[in-house]
Scaffold this motif. Structure first.
Motif, mmCIF file in Angstrom:
data_model
loop_
_atom_site.group_PDB
_atom_site.id
_atom_site.type_symbol
_atom_site.label_atom_id
_atom_site.label_comp_id
_atom_site.label_asym_id
_atom_site.label_seq_id
_atom_site.Cartn_x
_atom_site.Cartn_y
_atom_site.Cartn_z
ATOM 1 N N LEU A 133 4.536 6.513 10.209
ATOM 2 C CA LEU A 133 3.183 7.073 10.156
ATOM 3 C C LEU A 133 2.689 7.195 8.721
ATOM 4 O O LEU A 133 1.513 6.938 8.437
ATOM 5 C CB LEU A 133 3.153 8.439 10.842
ATOM 6 C CG LEU A 133 3.545 8.477 12.321
ATOM 7 C CD1 LEU A 133 3.335 9.872 12.889
ATOM 8 C CD2 LEU A 133 2.773 7.443 13.132
ATOM 9 N N GLU A 134 3.570 7.571 7.818
ATOM 10 C CA GLU A 134 3.173 7.687 6.410
ATOM 11 C C GLU A 134 2.841 6.322 5.822
ATOM 12 O O GLU A 134 1.888 6.175 5.049
ATOM 13 C CB GLU A 134 4.282 8.367 5.611
ATOM 14 C CG GLU A 134 4.452 9.837 5.964
ATOM 15 C CD GLU A 134 5.630 10.493 5.254
ATOM 16 O OE1 GLU A 134 6.446 9.750 4.642
ATOM 17 O OE2 GLU A 134 5.742 11.733 5.316
ATOM 18 N N ILE A 181 0.847 -1.184 0.000
ATOM 19 C CA ILE A 181 0.000 0.000 0.000
ATOM 20 C C ILE A 181 0.887 1.240 0.000
ATOM 21 O O ILE A 181 1.857 1.336 0.750
ATOM 22 C CB ILE A 181 -0.919 0.011 1.239
ATOM 23 C CG1 ILE A 181 -1.869 -1.192 1.187
ATOM 24 C CG2 ILE A 181 -1.706 1.303 1.333
ATOM 25 C CD1 ILE A 181 -2.705 -1.356 2.435
ATOM 26 N N SER A 182 0.573 2.172 -0.865
ATOM 27 C CA SER A 182 1.383 3.381 -1.000
ATOM 28 C C SER A 182 1.377 4.187 0.297
ATOM 29 O O SER A 182 0.363 4.299 0.980
ATOM 30 C CB SER A 182 0.848 4.258 -2.135
ATOM 31 O OG SER A 182 0.914 3.572 -3.372
ATOM 32 N N ILE A 232 -1.102 12.452 7.177
ATOM 33 C CA ILE A 232 -1.284 11.702 8.418
ATOM 34 C C ILE A 232 -2.484 12.278 9.163
ATOM 35 O O ILE A 232 -2.587 13.493 9.339
ATOM 36 C CB ILE A 232 -0.016 11.793 9.285
ATOM 37 C CG1 ILE A 232 1.178 11.187 8.522
ATOM 38 C CG2 ILE A 232 -0.216 11.068 10.611
ATOM 39 C CD1 ILE A 232 2.518 11.470 9.163
ATOM 40 N N PRO A 233 -3.420 11.436 9.583
ATOM 41 C CA PRO A 233 -4.625 11.940 10.249
ATOM 42 C C PRO A 233 -4.306 12.742 11.507
ATOM 43 O O PRO A 233 -3.261 12.550 12.144
ATOM 44 C CB PRO A 233 -5.396 10.655 10.602
ATOM 45 C CG PRO A 233 -4.848 9.611 9.705
ATOM 46 C CD PRO A 233 -3.426 9.970 9.461
ATOM 47 N N ASP A 234 -5.207 13.619 11.872
ATOM 48 C CA ASP A 234 -5.072 14.415 13.081
ATOM 49 C C ASP A 234 -5.042 13.505 14.300
ATOM 50 O O ASP A 234 -5.964 12.715 14.524
ATOM 51 C CB ASP A 234 -6.239 15.396 13.195
ATOM 52 C CG ASP A 234 -6.224 16.144 14.508
ATOM 53 O OD1 ASP A 234 -5.320 16.979 14.699
ATOM 54 O OD2 ASP A 234 -7.099 15.878 15.354
ATOM 55 N N GLU A 248 12.510 1.277 -0.249
ATOM 56 C CA GLU A 248 11.761 1.679 -1.435
ATOM 57 C C GLU A 248 10.428 2.316 -1.074
ATOM 58 O O GLU A 248 9.791 2.956 -1.914
ATOM 59 C CB GLU A 248 11.532 0.466 -2.341
ATOM 60 C CG GLU A 248 12.826 -0.125 -2.877
ATOM 61 C CD GLU A 248 12.573 -1.354 -3.743
ATOM 62 O OE1 GLU A 248 11.387 -1.693 -3.949
ATOM 63 O OE2 GLU A 248 13.555 -1.949 -4.210
ATOM 64 N N GLY A 249 9.988 2.105 0.145
ATOM 65 C CA GLY A 249 8.749 2.715 0.602
ATOM 66 C C GLY A 249 9.027 3.414 1.913
ATOM 67 O O GLY A 249 9.774 4.384 1.979
ATOM 68 N N SER A 250 8.466 2.923 2.970
ATOM 69 C CA SER A 250 8.780 3.404 4.320
ATOM 70 C C SER A 250 8.201 2.412 5.315
ATOM 71 O O SER A 250 7.422 1.526 4.952
ATOM 72 C CB SER A 250 8.209 4.807 4.557
ATOM 73 O OG SER A 250 6.809 4.824 4.337
ATOM 74 N N GLY A 251 8.590 2.547 6.556
ATOM 75 C CA GLY A 251 8.154 1.598 7.569
ATOM 76 C C GLY A 251 9.042 0.374 7.613
ATOM 77 O O GLY A 251 9.936 0.188 6.772
#
Length: 736
Positions: free
Chosen positions: A615-616, A175-176, A181-183, A557-560
């Protein structure tokens, strides 16, 4: 390698699992099934013989895993079908969570449910095409034969299904990321309101039967929501409700049958809605998390509150249990105790809960004139107190699970005695029952592998207990000693000093390679242990482990973070941010990075970049189902509040003690506690921390020519206030 054919005398040969180090796999070493361990040998045989793979995943303390084994894997006819048509692989989910995670995702996606034992049918290329959990013996044979027929008639169909499934799982795991990022306030409030709506005001907890404690999804979050909102006028009422829901749930758990009243420790869950009849297995990860929650919630309550005393007793109960029953001679903590056991030393058939339950008649015999008051207090009934609807196999018929049915005051009133006399009666009665049980009943099977991740959770709990347990609770060994010895064991047995890599487990030698949760949970434990002990070796090790976690698990390549280590046989490297029975490695890592950016503040920008990347990566889930990431949201709340460095100058332990006592008397989720001993300043940590370097210079300049005085500096946004040398003033500032 050994097969499962019989010798001429009819004696069965052991299968390949006899060489395993996993207690779960060793439980199946005498099955007539021709088991393989997960590995290249099994995969090569499947390809060479063009056979599908039957993958069985479970763990040694799993009751229904035992049932499936007794009914099917020990049955000669069933084993013959399995050996003829499949290459059979047995996996310990606790040693290989990467294998478990991948195929559990398939199981949940195709059936809507999950659990163990997990049964999955794979192509020789490891693509899943059918899955289930426990199958009754007749049905299991039918499934085995039907799927063998399908494979024989149209293997291409199974291959296509399997490939399609893996591609879907790969797509779902990619998932992209989103920079939107939500409040955090809205997300945290939505979790709070969901828990408030689901809260069981009668029995505590946040679901119906079966009822799991699930600290990572409930009490962990609620403690942080309460602590961080208590001084906000607009949020204070919600904060109090959050605290009270969590406290009430923990006390109901403590008073219920899920606690082993006689010997301490807590079972994994209850099969009913009131925490009465447990599923009797005891898991180290539950003990560690419940310990942390009990301590944190006690710190949110006034010193004089009865609920605080009960939570402190709960914490002491856990510490005593793990020290006595789950601790290796070298200091590491074992994984679990089984649900099943032999009712007596001359029994041959194990029963669930046999070690823990009591008949009214036996209690009368053992306790004599004390029996009636004891039975009243702990809810004992003449014909047993276990609802037959919660006893599927009838193993608890006529038995009693002890729980606190009445308070000491109620029991005293009922029998016309003083509360003090009743409590003495209960205490001596429990001692008698423990002596009888230890002598007459074989203990449940012990899973004696030592998992790095679960030891990390226990190190956290013990470190917090060492800071906050009442001085009147005198435990031996003390919690800090237990935490330090667990950390020492992991460092000696499951860590490679030269490469910086962790192993997942240890049992008669190091086990498989470490996974993301091994790093995340141990880093968290080491930071907690540093704050409790003041020994900078723990924070230095945590910094190095974070470097290795970033190297092995970060998605460049993404994050996390990926959950699993690189492995060519794991077809999809998944990221799993959702909390379950344990917090997710992703969520724990997020808050580890926040804390490390204040311990090792010179790396602040790099740590914060990775924290934001988490978070992203999880922004979509945070927006759509934040309750699944409650641990992460708790960390986000603390980060938004702003972490506080509390630098305590400690000329001596005695002089620092009053200041530390004030700091440790309250739950401060956004605390970063740094110890500064002027005689032995933390120079290794100072190399990573500009603020600490400056403070050490000030101390060593000795401007006024006097010895350093005990004090607390509160630093926010890397700017420190003046040293506070009055304990009452520290308390006033922290309470604001």
């Amino acid at each position: 390698m050994g097969s499962n054919t019989h010798t001429s005398s009819g004696e069965r040969k052991l299968n390949r699992l006899t060489n395993s180090k996993s207690p779960y796999l060793l439980q199946h070493a005498e099955n007539p099934v021709d088991w393989y361990e997960w590995g290249q040998e099994a995969f090569d045989v499947a390809k060479r013989e063009n056979k599908p793979i039957f993958l069985s995943v479970g763990y040694s303390a799993c009751h229904w895993c035992h049932v499936l084994a007794h009914e099917s894997f020990e049955d000669e006819i069933t084993a013959k079908i399995m050996n003829e048509h499949y290459v059979n692989i047995k996996v310990d989910r606790e040693e290989r969570p990467d294998v478990d995670r991948l195929y559990m995702t398939f199981l949940q996606a195709t059936t809507g449910g999950g659990g163990w034992p997990m049964s999955v049918w794979l192509t020789p290329d490891l693509h899943p095409f059918f899955a289930g959990t426990y199958f009754p013996p007749g049905q299991f044979r039918q499934v085995l034969l039907k799927l063998a027929e399908v494979w024989s008639g149209d293997p291409g169909r199974c291959v296509e299904v399997g490939k399609s499934v893996i591609e879907q799982l790969r797509a779902a795991s990619n998932i992209s990321s989103s920079s939107s990022i939500p409040d955090i306030s809205a997300v945290a409030t939505s979790i709070y309101r969901r828990l408030e709506k689901r809260y069981d005001s009668r029995y505590g907890g946040f679901s119906g039967a079966p009822k799991f404690p699930q600290p990572s999804q409930t009490t962990h979050f609620l403690a942080r929501y309460a602590a961080l909102n208590m001084h906000d006028t607009a949020k204070r009422k919600e904060a109090e409700v959050a605290r009270d829901m969590a406290v009430d749930t923990m006390i109901k758990i403590y008073n219920g049958g899920i606690r082993d009243v006689v010997g301490g420790g807590f079972s994994r869950y209850s099969v009913d809605e009131r925490w009465h009849v447990p599923h009797f297995e005891k898991m180290l990860y539950d003990e560690g998390q419940l310990l942390s929650s009990a301590i944190e919630l006690s710190q949110l309550l006034p010193q004089t509150a009865l609920e605080r005393t009960i939570l402190q007793m709960m914490a002491a109960d856990i510490v005593s249990y793990v020290a006595r029953n789950l601790r290796s001679p070298e200091g590491g903590f074992y994984s679990a105790e089984d649900a099943d056991s032999l009712p007596s030393s001359d029994s041959t058939v194990k029963k669930e809960g046999a070690f823990y339950v009591w008949t009214a008649q036996l209690l009368d015999e053992l306790l004599g004139e004390d029996a009636e008051a004891f039975k009243y207090h702990f809810g004992v009934e003449e014909n047993g107190n276990c609802d037959p609807s919660h006893d599927v196999q009838g193993e608890l018929r006529g038995q009693n699970v002890l729980y606190m049915a009445h308070t000491s005051e109620e029991t005293a009133k009922k029998f016309g005695r003083s509360v003090e006399k009743i409590e003495q009666l209960l205490k001596r009665s429990l001692v008698k029952l423990k002596e009888y049980r230890d002598k007459e009943r074989p203990r449940p099977h012990l899973d004696d592998k030592i998992l790095t991740c679960w030891n990390g959770l226990m190190i956290s709990g013990l470190s917090k207990a060492s800071e906050a347990l009442d001085e009147s609770i005198n435990l031996s060994p003390n919690p800090l000693q237990l935490a330090e010895e667990s950390a020492a064991f992991i460092r000696q047995k499951s860590y490679d000093e030269s490469s910086g890599e962790l192993r997942r487990s240890y049992r008669e030698g190091p086990g498989p390679t470490g996974q993301a949760d091994d790093y995340a949970f141990l880093i968290q434990g080491l930071l907690d242990l540093y704050e409790a002990s003041g020994k900078e070796e723990y924070v230095s090790w945590a910094i190095r482990l974070q470097e290795k976690q970033d190297e092995l698990f970060w998605d460049c390549e993404g994050s996390g973070y990926f959950s699993s280590a690189p492995d060519p046989h794991i077809l999809v490297r998944m990221k799993d941010p959702q909390d379950g029975a344990e917090p997710s490695a992703q969520s724990v890592s997020f808050y580890n990075l926040q804390r490390l950016s204040h311990f090792a503040e010179d790396r602040h920008a790099a740590y914060q970049e990775k924290a934001r990347g988490i978070l992203e990566a999880d922004a979509q889930v945070l927006g759509q189902a934040p309750y699944a990431l409650a641990t992460m949201v708790g960390g986000m709340l603390a980060a938004e509040k702003g972490l506080k460095q509390l630098v305590v100058t400690e000329p001596s332990a005695a002089e620092a003690a009053p200041f530390l006592k004030v700091i440790r008397s309250r739950f401060i989720p956004h605390r970063v506690l740094i110890h500064l001993d002027p005689a032995h300043p933390p120079r290794k940590l100072a190399k990573e921390n500009a603020t600490l370097r400056a403070l050490i210079v000030d101390v060593e300049k000795n401007v006024d020519g006097k010895a350093a005085r005990p004090s607390v500096r509160i630093c926010e946004n890397f700017t420190c206030g003046l040293p506070i040398e009055d304990v009452a003033e520290v308390e006033k500032v922290l309470a604001a």
